[in-house]
Design a protein around this motif. Structure first.
Motif, PDB file in Angstrom:
ATOM      1  N   UNK A 868       0.846  -1.194   0.000  1.00  0.00           N
ATOM      2  CA  UNK A 868       0.000   0.000   0.000  1.00  0.00           C
ATOM      3  C   UNK A 868       0.884   1.247   0.000  1.00  0.00           C
ATOM      4  N   UNK A 869       0.648   2.129  -0.956  1.00  0.00           N
ATOM      5  CA  UNK A 869       1.396   3.395  -1.033  1.00  0.00           C
ATOM      6  C   UNK A 869       0.662   4.453  -0.214  1.00  0.00           C
ATOM      7  N   UNK A 870       1.318   5.586   0.055  1.00  0.00           N
ATOM      8  CA  UNK A 870       0.605   6.657   0.768  1.00  0.00           C
ATOM      9  C   UNK A 870      -0.663   7.053   0.022  1.00  0.00           C
ATOM     10  N   UNK A 871      -0.581   7.125  -1.310  1.00  0.00           N
ATOM     11  CA  UNK A 871      -1.766   7.528  -2.068  1.00  0.00           C
ATOM     12  C   UNK A 871      -2.872   6.479  -1.949  1.00  0.00           C
ATOM     13  N   UNK A 872      -2.516   5.209  -1.983  1.00  0.00           N
ATOM     14  CA  UNK A 872      -3.518   4.149  -1.810  1.00  0.00           C
ATOM     15  C   UNK A 872      -4.282   4.351  -0.503  1.00  0.00           C
ATOM     16  N   UNK A 873      -3.530   4.767   0.530  1.00  0.00           N
ATOM     17  CA  UNK A 873      -4.144   4.909   1.851  1.00  0.00           C
ATOM     18  C   UNK A 873      -4.771   6.283   2.041  1.00  0.00           C
ATOM     19  N   UNK A 874      -4.790   7.094   0.980  1.00  0.00           N
ATOM     20  CA  UNK A 874      -5.397   8.425   1.071  1.00  0.00           C
ATOM     21  C   UNK A 874      -4.540   9.406   1.853  1.00  0.00           C
ATOM     22  N   UNK A 875      -3.235   9.220   1.838  1.00  0.00           N
ATOM     23  CA  UNK A 875      -2.346  10.034   2.659  1.00  0.00           C
ATOM     24  C   UNK A 875      -1.432  10.927   1.825  1.00  0.00           C
ATOM     25  N   UNK A 876      -1.813  11.165   0.591  1.00  0.00           N
ATOM     26  CA  UNK A 876      -0.970  11.990  -0.283  1.00  0.00           C
ATOM     27  C   UNK A 876      -0.684  13.356   0.331  1.00  0.00           C
ATOM     28  N   UNK A 877      -1.651  13.852   1.108  1.00  0.00           N
ATOM     29  CA  UNK A 877      -1.485  15.166   1.759  1.00  0.00           C
ATOM     30  C   UNK A 877      -0.231  15.223   2.634  1.00  0.00           C
ATOM     31  N   UNK A 878       0.215  14.052   3.128  1.00  0.00           N
ATOM     32  CA  UNK A 878       1.352  14.057   4.060  1.00  0.00           C
ATOM     33  C   UNK A 878       2.688  14.127   3.334  1.00  0.00           C
ATOM     34  N   UNK A 879       2.686  13.817   2.028  1.00  0.00           N
ATOM     35  CA  UNK A 879       3.952  13.679   1.307  1.00  0.00           C
ATOM     36  C   UNK A 879       4.515  15.051   0.959  1.00  0.00           C
ATOM     37  N   UNK A 880       5.773  15.268   1.314  1.00  0.00           N
ATOM     38  CA  UNK A 880       6.436  16.524   0.978  1.00  0.00           C
ATOM     39  C   UNK A 880       6.883  16.501  -0.468  1.00  0.00           C
ATOM     40  N   UNK A 881       6.034  17.038  -1.334  1.00  0.00           N
ATOM     41  CA  UNK A 881       6.301  16.888  -2.759  1.00  0.00           C
ATOM     42  C   UNK A 881       7.491  17.729  -3.231  1.00  0.00           C
ATOM     43  N   UNK A 882       7.806  18.747  -2.458  1.00  0.00           N
ATOM     44  CA  UNK A 882       8.913  19.613  -2.873  1.00  0.00           C
ATOM     45  C   UNK A 882      10.268  18.998  -2.530  1.00  0.00           C
ATOM     46  N   UNK A 883      10.254  17.976  -1.695  1.00  0.00           N
ATOM     47  CA  UNK A 883      11.537  17.396  -1.285  1.00  0.00           C
ATOM     48  C   UNK A 883      12.166  16.666  -2.476  1.00  0.00           C
ATOM     49  N   UNK A 884      13.469  16.839  -2.693  1.00  0.00           N
ATOM     50  CA  UNK A 884      14.101  16.189  -3.848  1.00  0.00           C
ATOM     51  C   UNK A 884      14.113  14.663  -3.708  1.00  0.00           C
ATOM     52  N   UNK A 885      14.175  14.186  -2.484  1.00  0.00           N
ATOM     53  CA  UNK A 885      14.326  12.738  -2.316  1.00  0.00           C
ATOM     54  C   UNK A 885      13.910  12.354  -0.899  1.00  0.00           C
ATOM     55  N   UNK A 886      13.396  11.175  -0.754  1.00  0.00           N
ATOM     56  CA  UNK A 886      13.248  10.537   0.559  1.00  0.00           C
ATOM     57  C   UNK A 886      13.146   9.043   0.287  1.00  0.00           C
ATOM     58  N   UNK A 887      13.282   8.260   1.292  1.00  0.00           N
ATOM     59  CA  UNK A 887      13.270   6.813   1.098  1.00  0.00           C
ATOM     60  C   UNK A 887      11.924   6.395   0.497  1.00  0.00           C
ATOM     61  N   UNK A 888      11.970   5.817  -0.667  1.00  0.00           N
ATOM     62  CA  UNK A 888      10.750   5.335  -1.322  1.00  0.00           C
ATOM     63  C   UNK A 888      10.210   6.278  -2.377  1.00  0.00           C
ATOM     64  N   UNK A 889      10.746   7.495  -2.448  1.00  0.00           N
ATOM     65  CA  UNK A 889      10.160   8.496  -3.356  1.00  0.00           C
ATOM     66  C   UNK A 889      10.216   8.047  -4.824  1.00  0.00           C
ATOM     67  N   UNK A 890      11.389   7.571  -5.241  1.00  0.00           N
ATOM     68  CA  UNK A 890      11.519   7.189  -6.651  1.00  0.00           C
ATOM     69  C   UNK A 890      10.507   6.100  -7.019  1.00  0.00           C
ATOM     70  N   UNK A 891      10.254   5.222  -6.078  1.00  0.00           N
ATOM     71  CA  UNK A 891       9.333   4.108  -6.369  1.00  0.00           C
ATOM     72  C   UNK A 891       7.909   4.595  -6.594  1.00  0.00           C
ATOM     73  N   UNK A 892       7.563   5.707  -5.934  1.00  0.00           N
ATOM     74  CA  UNK A 892       6.181   6.201  -6.063  1.00  0.00           C
ATOM     75  C   UNK A 892       5.871   6.654  -7.478  1.00  0.00           C
ATOM     76  N   UNK A 893       6.933   6.949  -8.271  1.00  0.00           N
ATOM     77  CA  UNK A 893       6.658   7.380  -9.643  1.00  0.00           C
ATOM     78  C   UNK A 893       6.854   6.253 -10.653  1.00  0.00           C
ATOM     79  N   UNK A 894       7.021   5.021 -10.174  1.00  0.00           N
ATOM     80  CA  UNK A 894       7.027   3.900 -11.125  1.00  0.00           C
ATOM     81  C   UNK A 894       5.616   3.769 -11.685  1.00  0.00           C
TER      82      UNK A 894
END
Lengths: 997, 186, 93
Positions: A868-894
């Motif tokens: 389950x991704x943050x978006x799957x769980x309805x938690x996209x609001x929590x994700x710091x989209x401006x951050x260049x990187x965090x653990x798991x970030x690259x995978x979210x755009x697969x």
């Protein structure tokens, strides 16, 4: 108390200590020092068991751990019934009760014996061939029947009341086996001053020397040398002698498992003593001096009671003073058989004949036998036997040089000695991953190259001669201890011989009618092995499994080599070409108690209790296990069930105030100048701008983009974060954080410390929470302005320092009070007392689950399952989209992670507004579609909502957020289905006005 | 100012005795985990009063305080009988501006003392290390395991071991040791 | 049970350690620059050596450090160990 089958004197038994015991209810006596086998023989009892498959009457074949036949159950009481013990290793004590196995109704009259008469119908692979058809019969008919008939002894009925302990031990040299080579090795190793452990499976040390009355060492009788050597070793403080201790397993890096039988030989064990002790030994060096096992001979009907290994008969007479027969025949392929015949002869047993398989034997022993007047026939073999419950006669025949058999004659006797040569006990060497080498002269596998620190000495290395065995032991022991000591032991002993036979003996009988047993315990015969070869089995490992040869509880100690001999003949290959089967631990059957040790009952795992556990117990809380923790699940009052208690607890929180123990939450203190940067990289959220005294709900992903953990994080100072994790995730989160910090970002100046148990956490939740706490708190302004939702402050409560969080997992105004654990109970009690005027209600994890589900808050591991991704769980609001990187970030755009049809968190309401769904049920669009149905998702949480008065559920549903308003279906067993409506996952106070109050 | 309640430790103050080995709770007080680079450790040497060992698995002791090496950048600081907040404030004042982490774990764990000629044998019932005095000398300390619980094991004397254990694991560890003392009359 | 040489604490029993997978799988500097395939390779593709293998262990119940071990997977013989971040010594190939 007849001692008709005892020698007049001698042996290692204590004739002054007579012990009473029973076998199958028969009252018998023996002497201290007897095994059950020797005591039975001394009482003239030879029928001791029935074989596994054919239920053939069986007697005692050996005198040690290689015994395949004489398996018994020893009973102390209802719960203490040890099945499948080898009578040859059971020491008798006053009152010992033993029974035979695998027979019904009795040993003399056994219904299962019918299998023996229909044996032509039970060939090798019988099970595989017969129970194939009709197909449906396996589950309903064959398997239950086979199960009922299978198995040897019965397991005890009660839980094991005995205690088992374990001990870790370290030594420079571990010596396994205390025969001549082992004793010499221990002596040499001990002289170096290092730590030496010497273990032996027998009750008495000395190995083959215990029953050796003819040899002398250093001018002394062997027994005297043994006693002196043991006395010398005992006096050395760095030497540990472990009798009754079997080295059963050899593991990597010289780690060995030993089992010491501490009390099994005692009539009334001291309850302080464990029954057995598992020694886990880490040895710098190992000397394996495990000796050799005598080979039985493979001839027709070689399994009757009264047919025994020659060396075993020798041990019974010389060591135990037990006379195994009145009139004996020896069938031998080597000289050592003569030693047994002569010892029996001296004890008054008539030796009716010696059949030497060799055409032209010679040597000291043969001369001695002839001098003693024994009738020796060379080039002779055994072609059959008679006698049902006890051996009655033996057929001997002449074998010519070409293997022709003739001149059969029958000799009446009640004892037949088999001496087929010796098999070195290389089991542990092989377990150590040592390579075995076939020695053509010895016709046996001996140790070759050793990858671990192990040396093999004496008979285990194929060195049978006494003097050479002692010398080899001494130099192995010295070398193991880092020296190069040598000693030439002055020995007077008969020369060792290497004669042996492999394969089945020639005979003149109809080969389709006779059975020559190879594996006595599993009833596999030479004929079975040959059949397997005819049916196309090539690999020895396959033949072994097909015929079950070597797969009984004795692990083929006596059957493996004869099997290889027969396969060699049948396949026309040499023995090395045939190969051999893998040796695996344990060397002898080992109790489960050993491995469990003290890990049972309350001590199976640590039971973790919170600082306020005792209070919850006093309030009648019902607990649930969460990981190793005990958590209060609900607090029933006056006969309430869980449902009623949860209803009351939830209403109390929504209407007044509840108190909840959150101490098990994981806590990690993240400290250092780069703490915020570290948090930015580890969590999806942005942390840089989070002010001191503020909190944020943090989500941590794995590198693959899936939610790993969540929790509230508070900033205590610019360089200090108080991170909370789920109860079960604490250790894994800290491990992952340390991993990144140590291996990916070692330049970050930040350090982590687990603080889980430093803090007791008391959650006070509900509209009245502030009113309850205000009088108790000093130095903190609890007002909504000073301490809004998601803020934290440090101060004191009840005089105790606190980190006070304004957080809510219930949707109500809430606080979580962190106080040092030793003050947890005192503060809890003070808060509770202060809350009584407000109707404060303790609530447990079950109500906590319901309250948070009403708010649509997820629980990691319930709403998430590692996919389950943050978006799957309805938690996209929590994700710091401006951050260049965090653990798991690259995978979210697969691409797969952004699919609009991924399962997303939704709410479900039952269309009938009554039915509470089961957690885990599947969701479909059309309940009438054929099976397998196309599944859209599943229910993750489901409760009857006390606040709303109807069922609510959370679910993961394909493209769920686009389905709000749709009606879907939950198919149930029996063809029924439940209609559900898809809704947003927040059921209660979606605006959040209550928790901001 | 409300009077502070007494600490309620995880274990009762009872002593378990057997022939040749005794298990007793250690006095409580202040404990900290100190983590940081060499520069911070140097400052802490002074501030704490007993130097932080740079040698792996070694403890130092002075004036009733101890510093146990747990890892290359991690020490357990023990101050039995002292008040955590006071000690923390003193220490923090003497470590200004040097990147480090000082975390109060006074209540996270508790301690037991196992002593006697059989202490080594009893520990060997659940600890896989070589506890021979040659391999585990006086002054050696390490995180390790006892049965299924993590502990910090510190040899303070020839026949005395100090065992630090997390609060909720303490009853398990205590019972584990008691079970292994039974054959010696415990 | 293996005896694992921790670069900080010396030889310790396996019980004190936690396995950490194949060594020297470095997290890319800039994950966003990686193609989907390359990122999947970083996430999931690992060698399955029969023989000498460099792997990570953490002395979790000891000094808590991650480090690298070179082990022969067929015999469990350990050739040596070195700290995290260090390159594999020539002697351990």
């Amino acid at each position: 108390m007849s001692d008709a089958f005892r020698t007049a004197s001698g042996g290692r038994i204590d004739r002054a200590r007579r012990l009473a015991f029973t076998f199958d209810g028969r009252a018998l006596t023996g002497f201290a020092g007897d095994t059950l086998a020797s005591a039975l023989i001394a009482n003239g009892v030879h029928l001791v068991g029935r074989s596994f498959k054919y239920h053939r009457p069986r007697g005692i074949m050996s005198a040690g751990s290689d015994e395949p036949n004489a398996l018994v159950t020893v009973i102390r009481d209802r719960a203490r019934q040890a099945p499948n013990l080898r009578a040859t290793q059971v020491e008798i004590y006053e009152g010992l009760t033993a029974i035979s196995q695998n027979r019904w109704p009795s040993l003399d009259f056994d219904i299962g014996g019918i299998n023996d008469r229909v044996s032509p119908l039970l060939p090798a692979g019988f099970y595989y061939k017969t129970f194939m058809w009709p197909r449906g019969f396996w589950e309903k008919v064959y398997e239950p029947r086979i199960r009922a008939a299978a198995g040897l002894g019965r397991v005890p009925e009660g839980p094991d009341p005995d205690r088992y302990l374990q001990r870790n031990a370290h030594c420079e040299v571990l010596v396994i086996g205390s025969g001549p080579a082992g004793l010499a090795a221990a002596l040499a190793a001990a002289e170096s001053g290092g730590r030496v452990i010497l273990c032996d499976e027998q009750n008495e040390m000395g190995g083959s020397l215990i029953a050796d009355h003819t040899s002398s060492i250093a001018g002394k009788p062997a027994a005297v040398w043994v006693a002196e050597t043991l006395a010398q070793l005992t006096a050395m403080p760095r030497v540990t002698l472990l009798p009754r201790t079997t080295a059963f397993g050899y593991y990597p890096h010289n780690h060995l498992g030993l089992v010491e039988r501490v009390t099994d030989h005692l009539a009334t064990p001291d309850p302080g003593q464990p029954r057995e002790r598992l020694w886990q030994v880490r040895a710098k060096e190992v000397v394996l001096a495990s000796g050799a096992i005598e080979r039985p001979l493979t001839f027709p009907d070689n399994d009757r009671p009264g047919i025994m290994l020659a060396d075993a008969a020798h041990a019974y007479v010389t060591r135990y003073g037990a006379i195994p027969g009145g009139r004996a025949v020896l069938a031998t392929a080597n000289d050592s058989g003569y030693r047994a015949a002569l010892a029996l002869h001296e004890a008054g047993v008539e030796i009716a004949a010696v059949a030497d398989l060799r055409q032209a034997p010679s040597g000291d022993w043969l001369d001695a036998a002839r001098r003693a007047g024994l009738l020796v026939e060379t080039g002779a073999t055994v072609t059959g036997t008679t006698g049902r419950m006890r051996l009655a006669s033996v057929s001997l025949a002449r074998v010519d040089g070409e293997g022709g058999v003739g001149g059969t004659r029958e000799i009446g006797c009640d004892l037949l000695l088999m001496a087929g040569g010796w098999t070195p006990s290389v089991h542990l060497f092989s377990q150590s991953l040592g390579k075995l080498r076939f020695d053509e002269t010895l016709q046996a596998y001996v140790p070759g190259a050793a990858p671990q620190r192990i040396r093999v000495a004496g008979a285990a290395a194929g060195i049978y001669d006494l003097g050479s065995a002692l010398d080899s032991g001494f130099s192995a022991g010295a070398a193991a201890a880092g020296g190069d000591g040598k000693r030439n032991f002055v020995v007077v002993a008969a020369a060792a011989d290497t004669g042996s036979v492999l394969g089945s003996l020639p005979h003149d009988r109809d080969p389709t009618k006779v059975r020559a047993f190879v594996d006595f315990q599993n009833d596999s015969t030479a004929k079975d092995l040959k059949l397997a070869v005819r049916e196309g089995f090539r690999s020895v490992e396959h033949v072994k499994r097909y015929t079950t040869t070597g797969m009984a509880t004795d692990q083929g100690k006596t059957s493996n080599m004869p099997m290889l001999g027969i396969l060699s003949e049948a396949q026309g290959k040499t023995i090395p070409e045939v190969g051999f089967t893998t040796f695996r631990p344990p060397y002898t059957p080992t109790t489960f108690g050993n491995f469990a040790g003290t890990a049972r009952g309350e001590q199976f795992d640590p039971v973790r209790r919170t600082p306020t556990h005792a209070w919850a117990v006093s309030q009648g809380a019902v607990f649930e296990d969460v990981g190793l923790w005990k958590r209060a699940r609900y607090f029933p009052q006056r006969g309430e069930d869980m449902h009623a208690a949860v209803l009351r607890e939830c209403r109390a929180v929504r209407a007044g105030v509840g108190i909840f123990d959150g101490s098990t939450l994981g806590k990690i203190e993240v400290v250092g100048p780069d703490a915020a940067e570290f948090m930015n990289r580890m969590y999806v959220n942005p942390w840089t701008k989070l002010g001191t005294g503020r909190c944020r709900y943090g989500i941590m992903l794995r590198e693959d983009g899936f939610v790993m953990d969540d929790g509230v994080v508070g900033r205590l100072a610019p360089d200090r974060f108080h991170v909370t994790t789920t109860t079960g995730g604490a250790a894994a989160v800290l491990n992952m954080m340390e991993d990144y910090l140590q291996t990916e970002w070692p330049d970050l100046r930040v350090w982590l410390t687990s603080a889980t148990e430093q803090w007791a956490v008391i959650a006070v939740q509900g509209p009245a929470a502030r009113a309850v706490l205000e009088p108790l708190v000093e130095g903190i302004d609890l007002s909504a302005v000073a301490l809004p939702h998601m803020a934290l402050a440090e101060g004191t409560i009840c005089g105790v320092p606190t980190r006070l969080f304004r957080v809510s997992f219930t949707g109500e105004l809430g606080f979580e009070i962190n106080v040092p654990s030793d003050y947890g109970q005192a503060v809890w009690e003070a808060v509770y007392a202060a809350g009584i005027p407000h109707g404060i209600t303790p609530y447990g994890t079950e109500s906590m689950h319901v309250l948070r589900a009403e708010k649509g808050f997820i629980i990691v591991g319930q709403e998430t399952d590692g996919t389950v991704t943050p978006d799957d769980a309805g938690l996209t609001w929590a994700v710091g989209k401006a951050k260049p990187d965090f653990v798991g970030k690259r995978s979210l755009s697969r691409s797969g992670m952004m699919d609009a049809n991924r399962k997303q968190l939704v709410g479900l309401m039952s269309a009938d507004n009554v039915t509470v769904l089961e957690e885990g049920v599947q969701i479909v669009a059309d309940p009438n579609q054929p099976v397998p149905m196309s599944v859209l998702g599943h229910v993750t949480s489901s409760y009857l909502s006390p606040s709303l008065g109807h069922p609510i559920a959370l679910a993961l549903l394909a493209g769920g957020r686009a389905r709000h308003g749709e009606t879907l279906h939950v198919p149930m067993p029996g063809g029924r289905s439940i209609a559900v409506q898809v809704v947003p996952p927040v059921f209660y106070d979606p605006e959040g006005t209550r928790l901001n109050g | 100012m409300v009077e502070r309640p007494a600490r309620l430790p995880a274990l009762p103050a009872s002593v378990i005795g057997a022939d040749g080995v005794t298990l007793s709770p250690a006095p409580d007080g202040a404990r900290f985990v100190f983590r940081g680079p060499e520069g911070a450790a140097q400052a802490a040497d002074e501030a704490w009063g007993t130097p932080l060992s740079r040698v792996a698995c070694r403890a130092t002791m002075a004036m009733g305080r101890a510093a146990l090496w747990l890892g290359p950048d991690e020490w357990l600081l023990l101050a039995p009988g002292e008040e955590p907040e006071t000690v923390a404030a003193q220490l923090a004042a003497r470590l200004p501006g040097i990147g480090h982490a000082l975390v109060d774990v006074s209540h996270r764990q508790t301690a037991l003392i196992l002593s006697g000629v059989l202490a080594e044998t009893v520990l060997a019932g659940g600890n896989p290390l070589d506890l021979d005095i040659g391999a585990f000398p006086v002054g050696m300390c390490t995180r390790t395991l006892l049965g299924k619980s993590e502990i910090v094991l510190w040899r303070t004397g020839r026949e005395t071991f100090h065992i630090e254990v997390w609060r909720s694991f303490a009853p398990y560890v205590c019972e584990f040791l008691r079970e292994h003392m039974r054959e010696f009359g415990g | 049970m293996l005896l694992i040489p921790c670069p900080y604490c010396g030889e310790r029993p396996e019980l004190e350690f936690r396995y950490g997978g194949q060594a020297h799988i470095a997290r890319p500097e800039n994950p966003a620059a990686l193609s989907e395939e390359d990122w999947a390779g970083f996430l999931y593709m690992r060698d399955n050596e029969k023989g000498v293998h460099a792997e990570r262990w953490r002395h979790v119940h000891g000094c808590a450090r991650f480090f690298n071990v070179v082990r022969d997977t067929t015999t469990d013989r350990i050739l040596g160990s070195y700290k995290a971040g260090e390159t594999r010594p020539e002697t351990l190939r």
